[in-house]
Design an enzyme around this catalytic site. Structure first.
Site, PDB file in Angstrom:
ATOM      1  N   HIS A  83      11.499  12.584 -24.670  1.00  0.00           N
ATOM      2  CA  HIS A  83      11.146  12.944 -26.043  1.00  0.00           C
ATOM      3  C   HIS A  83      10.907  14.440 -26.202  1.00  0.00           C
ATOM      4  CE1 HIS A  83      10.655   8.627 -26.033  1.00  0.00           C
ATOM      5  NE2 HIS A  83      10.662   8.651 -27.348  1.00  0.00           N
TER       6      HIS A  83
ATOM      7  N   MET B 241       3.128   3.638 -25.593  1.00  0.00           N
ATOM      8  CA  MET B 241       4.125   2.610 -25.295  1.00  0.00           C
ATOM      9  C   MET B 241       4.884   2.160 -26.531  1.00  0.00           C
ATOM     10  SD  MET B 241       1.659  -0.668 -24.567  1.00  0.00           S
ATOM     11  CE  MET B 241       0.621  -1.353 -25.858  1.00  0.00           C
TER      12      MET B 241
ATOM     13  N   GLU C   1      -1.282  10.147 -14.639  1.00  0.00           N
ATOM     14  CA  GLU C   1      -0.224  10.866 -13.919  1.00  0.00           C
ATOM     15  C   GLU C   1       0.170  12.169 -14.593  1.00  0.00           C
ATOM     16  OE1 GLU C   1       2.048   8.175 -16.810  1.00  0.00           O
ATOM     17  OE2 GLU C   1       0.176   8.139 -15.678  1.00  0.00           O
TER      18      GLU C   1
END
Length: 332
Positions: A44, A173, A306
């Site tokens: 993205h 998500m 992460e």
């Protein structure tokens, strides 16, 4: 190939200025695309940029448009994006939700007539960095079959929930098992998906990203559960913004624009003191990560944790960009 942040932002800025985008707008937009990519969300960021320019050239995006407030009801506001640049508008709307939350404890901004916001996680993270819970979602054009169908009639409608823990915990998500952007990332890398991501032309589950990109039979997250969640998120965004639903965007527009979005911020510190908040969050995280592993080689992860490592690696070693994507950007 590897590029620096400055090279990446400079490439985006050059292309935007070549379209006569105002200097400050081009700089802010290029910065957001580069930050998204630097954070490791290539799907993205850099990978999405040529598609963004295509929509800009087609007139779907109106770069000098200014979002307008339509309705104010205390903690809730309704805005019209006027089809302005999606990522810049979304950042502004979450900023406004945070301002409302500072006054009321919670702030909700419902936005209509918007463009694709690129990385939705940016706006949840934006709230969490300031100590707020950030929740946002968007509808889209119909790109996913509802459970039991072959034809696309619902959106992937990504949902973001960000928590101001240390580090920030965030779910970002799509309502599909994989976003179309992640299908592209895996296809470009020559990889199968780690789990089934859609159906092949014979109606069998498949891990082949290219097949799913072509036939558009992407798999809802959790099968019927993701399908149902996509539908209700669309309904809420449509009603609160008085904007377009997935059905309207798909049937009335030539491409994905004029979508509806929701931005929510909650000021946690109005409800719990900082030390108690931090202790409770740490206990939750420790309880999860100390569970016995099913596989000693696979760590138990918390969502969003992460990104700190990905950002550090990209700053140290350069940002990885697919050669074919970089060539497309250079040709714009």
């Amino acid at each position: 190939m590897k590029v620096t942040f400055e090279e990446l932002k400079g490439a985006f800025y050059r292309v935007l200025r070549s379209r006569n985008i105002a200097e400050d707008t081009a700089d802010a937009c290029a910065e957001m695309f580069a930050r998204t990519t630097e954070s490791g969300v290539y799907s993205h960021g850099v990978n999405r940029f040529p598609r963004f320019i295509q929509q800009l050239d087609n007139g779907d995006i109106i770069p000098d448009a200014k979002p307008q407030r339509v309705t104010s009801l205390g903690a809730i506001e309704q805005w019209d994006a006027q089809r302005a640049i999606g990522n810049l508008t979304a950042k502004k709307m979450m900023d406004r939700a945070i301002e409302l939350a500072s006054d009321h404890g919670i702030g909700l901004v419902a936005l209509r007539n918007a463009n694709h916001w690129m990385r939705g996680g940016s706006y949840g993270w934006q709230a969490a960095e300031k100590g707020y819970i950030g929740i946002c979602w968007t509808n889209s054009i119909a790109v996913m079959p509802p459970w039991g169908a072959k034809e696309c009639r619902i959106g992937t409608n990504p949902l973001i929930v960000a928590i101001p823990s240390t580090p920030i915990t965030m779910v970002d998500m799509s309502m599909s098992m994989f976003s179309y952007g992640m299908l592209e990332v895996n296809r470009l890398a020559g990889r199968e998906l780690p789990v089934d991501g859609g159906f092949d032309d014979n109606g069998q589950l498949t891990k082949e990203p290219g097949v799913i990109e072509k036939n558009r039979r992407i798999l809802p997250m959790g099968y019927w559960k993701g399908s149902g969640l996509s539908i209700v998120l669309d309904m809420i965004a449509t009603l609160l913004s008085n904007g377009s639903s997935v059905a309207e965007v798909t049937q009335e527009n030539s491409d994905e624009y004029g979508v509806s979005q929701i931005f929510i911020a909650i000021e946690v510190d109005k409800l719990i003191d900082g030390a108690t908040r931090d202790a409770k969050l740490q206990r939750i995280m420790d309880f999860i990560t100390t569970a016995e592993r099913a596989d000693d080689n696979v760590a138990i992860r918390l969502p969003g944790h992460e990104f700190t490592k990905l950002l550090d690696d990209n700053r140290r070693h350069g940002i990885t960009v697919d050669d074919s994507v970089w060539a497309k950007i250079q040709a714009l």
